[in-house]
Design a protein around this motif. Structure first.
Motif, PDB file in Angstrom:
ATOM      1  N   VAL A  24       0.848  -1.194   0.000  1.00 39.42           N
ATOM      2  CA  VAL A  24       0.000   0.000   0.000  1.00 39.42           C
ATOM      3  C   VAL A  24       0.879   1.238   0.000  1.00 39.42           C
ATOM      4  CG1 VAL A  24      -1.769   1.318   1.257  1.00 39.42           C
ATOM      5  CG2 VAL A  24      -1.818  -1.189   1.304  1.00 39.42           C
ATOM      6  N   VAL A  25       0.576   2.164  -0.907  1.00 39.60           N
ATOM      7  CA  VAL A  25       1.199   3.487  -0.894  1.00 39.60           C
ATOM      8  C   VAL A  25       0.176   4.426  -0.269  1.00 39.60           C
ATOM      9  CG1 VAL A  25       2.127   5.380  -2.277  1.00 39.60           C
ATOM     10  CG2 VAL A  25       2.581   3.004  -2.943  1.00 39.60           C
ATOM     11  N   LEU A  26       0.517   4.942   0.909  1.00 35.13           N
ATOM     12  CA  LEU A  26      -0.399   5.787   1.671  1.00 35.13           C
ATOM     13  C   LEU A  26      -0.012   7.249   1.525  1.00 35.13           C
ATOM     14  CD1 LEU A  26      -2.672   6.107   3.830  1.00 35.13           C
ATOM     15  CD2 LEU A  26      -0.866   5.852   5.554  1.00 35.13           C
ATOM     16  N   ALA A  57       8.041  13.611   5.663  1.00 27.41           N
ATOM     17  CA  ALA A  57       7.703  15.020   5.450  1.00 27.41           C
ATOM     18  C   ALA A  57       6.747  15.220   4.281  1.00 27.41           C
ATOM     19  CB  ALA A  57       8.973  15.830   5.224  1.00 27.41           C
ATOM     20  N   SER A  58       6.754  14.312   3.319  1.00 23.63           N
ATOM     21  CA  SER A  58       5.886  14.445   2.147  1.00 23.63           C
ATOM     22  C   SER A  58       4.462  13.981   2.422  1.00 23.63           C
ATOM     23  CB  SER A  58       6.460  13.635   0.991  1.00 23.63           C
ATOM     24  OG  SER A  58       6.382  12.246   1.295  1.00 23.63           O
ATOM     25  N   GLY A  59       4.227  13.430   3.607  1.00 22.75           N
ATOM     26  CA  GLY A  59       2.903  12.903   3.920  1.00 22.75           C
ATOM     27  C   GLY A  59       2.637  11.553   3.287  1.00 22.75           C
ATOM     28  N   ALA A  60       3.661  10.956   2.705  1.00 19.84           N
ATOM     29  CA  ALA A  60       3.499   9.657   2.046  1.00 19.84           C
ATOM     30  C   ALA A  60       4.357   8.610   2.747  1.00 19.84           C
ATOM     31  CB  ALA A  60       3.895   9.745   0.582  1.00 19.84           C
ATOM     32  N   CYS A  61       3.878   7.373   2.715  1.00 20.53           N
ATOM     33  CA  CYS A  61       4.683   6.265   3.229  1.00 20.53           C
ATOM     34  C   CYS A  61       4.215   4.970   2.584  1.00 20.53           C
ATOM     35  CB  CYS A  61       4.628   6.196   4.745  1.00 20.53           C
ATOM     36  SG  CYS A  61       3.006   6.132   5.474  1.00 20.53           S
ATOM     37  N   ASN A  62       5.098   4.022   2.593  1.00 23.42           N
ATOM     38  CA  ASN A  62       4.803   2.701   2.054  1.00 23.42           C
ATOM     39  C   ASN A  62       4.477   1.770   3.210  1.00 23.42           C
ATOM     40  OD1 ASN A  62       5.414   3.629  -0.500  1.00 23.42           O
ATOM     41  ND2 ASN A  62       7.532   2.960  -0.395  1.00 23.42           N
ATOM     42  N   ILE A  63       3.431   0.986   3.020  1.00 25.47           N
ATOM     43  CA  ILE A  63       3.008   0.041   4.039  1.00 25.47           C
ATOM     44  C   ILE A  63       3.226  -1.376   3.530  1.00 25.47           C
ATOM     45  CG2 ILE A  63       1.073  -0.818   5.395  1.00 25.47           C
ATOM     46  CD1 ILE A  63      -0.154   1.936   5.288  1.00 25.47           C
ATOM     47  N   ALA A  64       4.100  -2.084   4.171  1.00 29.52           N
ATOM     48  CA  ALA A  64       4.367  -3.506   3.942  1.00 29.52           C
ATOM     49  C   ALA A  64       4.901  -3.794   2.536  1.00 29.52           C
ATOM     50  CB  ALA A  64       3.132  -4.355   4.228  1.00 29.52           C
ATOM     51  N   HIS A  95       3.638 -11.244  -7.573  1.00 34.85           N
ATOM     52  CA  HIS A  95       3.746 -10.135  -6.637  1.00 34.85           C
ATOM     53  C   HIS A  95       2.381  -9.615  -6.217  1.00 34.85           C
ATOM     54  CE1 HIS A  95       8.027  -9.674  -7.401  1.00 34.85           C
ATOM     55  NE2 HIS A  95       7.780  -9.717  -8.682  1.00 34.85           N
ATOM     56  N   VAL A  96       2.395  -8.786  -5.167  1.00 30.63           N
ATOM     57  CA  VAL A  96       1.166  -8.074  -4.816  1.00 30.63           C
ATOM     58  C   VAL A  96       0.908  -7.013  -5.876  1.00 30.63           C
ATOM     59  CG1 VAL A  96       1.383  -8.439  -2.330  1.00 30.63           C
ATOM     60  CG2 VAL A  96       2.337  -6.358  -3.360  1.00 30.63           C
ATOM     61  N   ILE A  97      -0.329  -6.614  -5.978  1.00 31.86           N
ATOM     62  CA  ILE A  97      -0.720  -5.523  -6.864  1.00 31.86           C
ATOM     63  C   ILE A  97      -0.892  -4.297  -5.971  1.00 31.86           C
ATOM     64  CG2 ILE A  97      -2.441  -4.694  -8.504  1.00 31.86           C
ATOM     65  CD1 ILE A  97      -3.063  -7.772  -8.970  1.00 31.86           C
ATOM     66  N   THR A  98       0.088  -3.403  -6.022  1.00 30.90           N
ATOM     67  CA  THR A  98       0.139  -2.244  -5.133  1.00 30.90           C
ATOM     68  C   THR A  98      -1.135  -1.417  -5.235  1.00 30.90           C
ATOM     69  OG1 THR A  98       2.543  -2.159  -5.362  1.00 30.90           O
ATOM     70  CG2 THR A  98       1.452  -0.153  -4.567  1.00 30.90           C
ATOM     71  N   GLN A  99      -1.664  -1.038  -4.069  1.00 35.11           N
ATOM     72  CA  GLN A  99      -2.853  -0.195  -4.005  1.00 35.11           C
ATOM     73  C   GLN A  99      -2.484   1.149  -3.394  1.00 35.11           C
ATOM     74  OE1 GLN A  99      -5.987  -1.227  -5.228  1.00 35.11           O
ATOM     75  NE2 GLN A  99      -4.603  -2.774  -6.036  1.00 35.11           N
ATOM     76  N   LYS A 100      -3.207   2.195  -3.778  1.00 38.04           N
ATOM     77  CA  LYS A 100      -3.002   3.524  -3.214  1.00 38.04           C
ATOM     78  C   LYS A 100      -4.177   3.866  -2.307  1.00 38.04           C
ATOM     79  CE  LYS A 100      -0.363   5.244  -7.123  1.00 38.04           C
ATOM     80  NZ  LYS A 100      -0.277   6.220  -8.208  1.00 38.04           N
ATOM     81  N   LEU A 101      -3.863   4.534  -1.207  1.00 43.01           N
ATOM     82  CA  LEU A 101      -4.890   4.967  -0.268  1.00 43.01           C
ATOM     83  C   LEU A 101      -4.542   6.369   0.196  1.00 43.01           C
ATOM     84  CD1 LEU A 101      -7.362   4.279   1.572  1.00 43.01           C
ATOM     85  CD2 LEU A 101      -5.709   3.423   3.244  1.00 43.01           C
ATOM     86  N   THR A 102      -5.518   7.257   0.193  1.00 46.22           N
ATOM     87  CA  THR A 102      -5.334   8.614   0.691  1.00 46.22           C
ATOM     88  C   THR A 102      -6.249   8.813   1.886  1.00 46.22           C
ATOM     89  OG1 THR A 102      -4.767   9.468  -1.493  1.00 46.22           O
ATOM     90  CG2 THR A 102      -5.480  11.082   0.148  1.00 46.22           C
ATOM     91  N   LEU A 103      -5.663   9.280   2.987  1.00 43.15           N
ATOM     92  CA  LEU A 103      -6.449   9.614   4.172  1.00 43.15           C
ATOM     93  C   LEU A 103      -6.381  11.119   4.382  1.00 43.15           C
ATOM     94  CD1 LEU A 103      -5.416   6.786   6.681  1.00 43.15           C
ATOM     95  CD2 LEU A 103      -7.438   6.907   5.201  1.00 43.15           C
TER      96      LEU A 103
END
Length: 109
Positions: A24-26, A57-64, A95-103
């Motif tokens: 997940v790209v958050l 600082a960019s408000g983004a992070c990778n999860i797992a 591979h996993v199929i990367t998903q994007k999530l915005t909170l």
């Protein structure tokens, strides 16, 4: 070699790679759509144990990496109301199929 034959044969097209893909790209933004730096993030996969991290600082992070399942994600930061969301990460043969999530964190009144 075994991984290649299991995932597409050994030819270049459809062959698996050794790279680890992000699940997940958050992105965490405020109600003006500006990045929220250093938010605290908690997530669970398929109801499992909670994992935590702090986004940059960019408000983004990778999860797992290379983990599939239902991700329940929550984010919080002082001065903001917490937000949460879910996303389902599937996988193909390799591979996993990367998903994007915005909170969106709204400023506390």
């Amino acid at each position: 070699m075994l991984a290649l034959s299991a995932c597409g044969g050994g030819d270049d097209e459809g062959a698996c790679t050794a790279e680890a893909r992000v699940s997940v790209v958050l992105s965490i933004v405020d109600d003006l759509n500006a990045p929220v730096a250093a938010a605290d993030v908690s997530y669970r996969v398929d109801g499992g144990a909670a994992q935590t991290l702090v986004c940059g600082a960019s408000g983004a992070c990778n999860i797992a990496n290379e983990i599939s399942g239902v991700f329940a994600v929550s984010a919080s930061k002082s001065g903001y109301l917490p937000a949460s969301g879910t996303v389902t990460v599937n996988r193909d043969a390799c591979h996993v199929i990367t998903q994007k999530l915005t909170l969106t964190l709204k400023r506390a009144s």
